[in-house]
Design an enzyme around this catalytic site. Structure first.
Site, PDB file in Angstrom:
ATOM      1  N   ARG A 220     -37.240   5.225  -2.560  1.00  0.00           N
ATOM      2  CA  ARG A 220     -35.996   3.553  -2.117  1.00  0.00           C
ATOM      3  C   ARG A 220     -37.069   2.257  -2.968  1.00  0.00           C
ATOM      4  NH1 ARG A 220     -40.185   3.096   2.667  1.00  0.00           N
ATOM      5  NH2 ARG A 220     -42.201   3.285   1.538  1.00  0.00           N
TER       6      ARG A 220
ATOM      7  N   ASP B 188     -45.358   7.573  16.722  1.00  0.00           N
ATOM      8  CA  ASP B 188     -45.031   8.150  14.572  1.00  0.00           C
ATOM      9  C   ASP B 188     -44.904  10.008  15.355  1.00  0.00           C
ATOM     10  OD1 ASP B 188     -44.837   8.240  12.302  1.00  0.00           O
ATOM     11  OD2 ASP B 188     -46.400   7.160  12.215  1.00  0.00           O
TER      12      ASP B 188
ATOM     13  N   HIS C 157     -34.319   7.728   6.314  1.00  0.00           N
ATOM     14  CA  HIS C 157     -35.952   6.457   7.140  1.00  0.00           C
ATOM     15  C   HIS C 157     -34.582   5.502   7.870  1.00  0.00           C
ATOM     16  CE1 HIS C 157     -39.106   4.880   8.514  1.00  0.00           C
ATOM     17  NE2 HIS C 157     -40.311   4.911   8.611  1.00  0.00           N
TER      18      HIS C 157
ATOM     19  N   GLU D  85     -35.234   8.789  12.590  1.00  0.00           N
ATOM     20  CA  GLU D  85     -35.129   9.929  11.381  1.00  0.00           C
ATOM     21  C   GLU D  85     -34.498  11.079  10.852  1.00  0.00           C
ATOM     22  OE1 GLU D  85     -38.970   8.713   8.966  1.00  0.00           O
ATOM     23  OE2 GLU D  85     -39.057   6.939  10.519  1.00  0.00           O
TER      24      GLU D  85
ATOM     25  N   ARG E 153     -36.930  -2.967   4.290  1.00  0.00           N
ATOM     26  CA  ARG E 153     -37.366  -3.518   5.650  1.00  0.00           C
ATOM     27  C   ARG E 153     -36.227  -3.024   6.663  1.00  0.00           C
ATOM     28  NH1 ARG E 153     -41.645  -0.481   7.680  1.00  0.00           N
ATOM     29  NH2 ARG E 153     -43.371  -1.980   6.203  1.00  0.00           N
TER      30      ARG E 153
END
Ligand code: TA6
Length: 300
Positions: free
Chosen positions: A105, A220, A175, A274, A81
C-alpha cells in the site's frame, strides 16, 4: 513524486482513463500523488498509483460506496486513510516489527494496461515489482498485479507471483472502508455461524458469530472460512461484497479513533469489511507459486 511516463499516459488515454494529481482532486499541499480516474456510462472510480489504492467508486446514478477520510493525506510513502488499501505480502503486525500490513500500500505501482471492454466496463492493470525498499523488507523477487474493472460493479483481481527462491509465509487483505451514514446502525450479514477471533486491544479470543452483526463498540474481528458474500445494509440500501478469499476482517475503532490522526470523529461514517486470507487462512508460497483472488463490490 511518482509521475506517469508518456507511455502510461498514452495507455490511459486510449481507454478513456484520465490522469490527475490528488491535489487537484482532493486538495492538500504539495504535488500530492498521481491518480487515475476511470469513468464510463456504468460507473466511475478513482485510484492512486501509489498502492494501486482505490479511493472512490460510484456506480452510475448511485452513491459513493467507499469511505475516504476527510483527513486523508496523499503523501508519498504513507498509506491513504480510506478506500481500499492493499495489505500484502502480510496482513497486520509483523513478528519482526516490520511495517503493519506489508508494503504494497506504500509503494508506487505502475500502470501496465488500460482497456475499454466490449461490455461497457473499463479495466486498468497496475503492477509492482521489487525495488530497494521492498527488498529491505522482503528479500524475494515477485510480481504483484492488480486488475481493476469499473462498471456498475467494481472488481479487483489480485495476482501475486512468487519468483523468489525460498518458501515464504503470505497473507493479504483488500482492506475496504465502506461509507455508511452511521456505523452503529449498519447491519452486516453473511458471517452467521462463522468462527471469529476478537483482536480488540490485543485480545485473542475465539467466538462464533450469531446472526447479523452490528457494531456498538470498538470492533476488530477476523472471521475465518467465511461464505463468498457479505452484505452491509443501511437506510440508503445494501452493499454487496463477494470474494473467493477465505477470511473477512471487520474493523471500526470506535472512540479509539480519536487517537488516530487521520480518522478522529469521522469513525462514525465507515465500517471496514475486508476480504483476504489472514490468520488461520494465511498461506505459504513456494517458489513459482501464483496466488490469484478477486473481490467484487456492488450496491442495490
Ligand atoms: O484490519 C484491521 C486492522 O488490522 C486494525 O487492527 C487496525 O489497526 C486497522 O487494520 C488499520 O491499520 P492501519 O495500519 O491502516 O492504521
Amino acid at each position: 513524486m511518482q509521475t506517469l511516463s508518456a507511455f502510461d499516459s498514452r495507455l490511459a488515454d486510449a481507454a478513456g482513463v484520465s490522469v490527475a494529481s490528488s491535489t487537484e482532486i482532493h486538495g492538500g499541499e504539495g504535488a500530492g500523488l498521481p491518480m487515475l480516474i476511470v469513468e464510463n456510462a456504468l460507473g466511475r472510480a478513482e485510484l492512486t498509483l501509489q498502492g494501486a489504492h482505490l479511493t472512490s467508486f460510484v456506480p452510475a446514478g448511485g452513491r459513493e460506496l467507499l469511505w475516504l477520510s476527510p483527513k486523508a493525506a496523499f503523501v508519498p510513502g504513507k498509506a491513504v486513510r480510506g478506500g481500499i488499501p492493499l495489505c500484502l505480502p502480510w496482513f497486520g503486525g509483523h513478528p519482526e516489527g516490520k511495517p503493519a500490513h506489508g508494503f504494497g500500500r506504500n509503494q508506487p505501482w505502475t500502470l501496465v494496461g488500460a482497456e475499454a471492454l466490449s461490455d461497457g466496463t473499463t479495466r486498468v492493470t497496475l503492477e509492482l515489482l521489487p525495488n530497494d525498499a521492498t527488498r529491505a523488507l522482503w528479500p524475494h523477487d515477485f510480481v504483484f498485479r492488480l486488475a481493476v474493472t469499473v462498471g456498475s460493479a467494481l472488481t479487483l483481481a489480485l495476482r501475486v507471483e512468487h519468483r523468489g527462491e525460498v518458501t515464504v509465509p503470505f497473507s493479504c487483505a483488500l482492506h475496504t472502508y465502506f461509507a455508511v451514514p452511521d456505523v452503529t446502525l449498519a447491519d452486516i450479514d453473511g458471517l452467521d455461524g462463522c468462527t471469529y477471533i476478537n483482536t480488540v486491544g490485543g485480545a485473542n479470543t475465539r467466538h462464533a458469530q450469531q446472526g447479523t452483526l452490528r457494531l456498538d463498540a470498538p470492533t476488530d474481528r477476523v472471521y475465518l472460512d467465511v461464505p463468498a458474500v457479505q452484505t452491509i445494509r443501511t437506510a440508503q440500501g445494501t452493499t454487496h461484497i463477494e470474494s473467493d478469499t477465505r477470511s473477512a476482517v471487520v474493523w471500526n475503532p470506535g472512540d479509539f479513533a480519536l487517537n488516530i490522526a487521520d480518522v478522529g470523529e469521522a469513525y462514525r461514517h465507515f465500517v471496514c469489511v475486508e476480504r483476504g486470507d489472514v490468520f488461520d487462512d494465511a498461506l505459504t508460497l513456494a517458489p513459482g507459486d501464483v496466488y490469484e483472488k478477486w473481490l467484487t463490490l456492488s450496491f442495490s
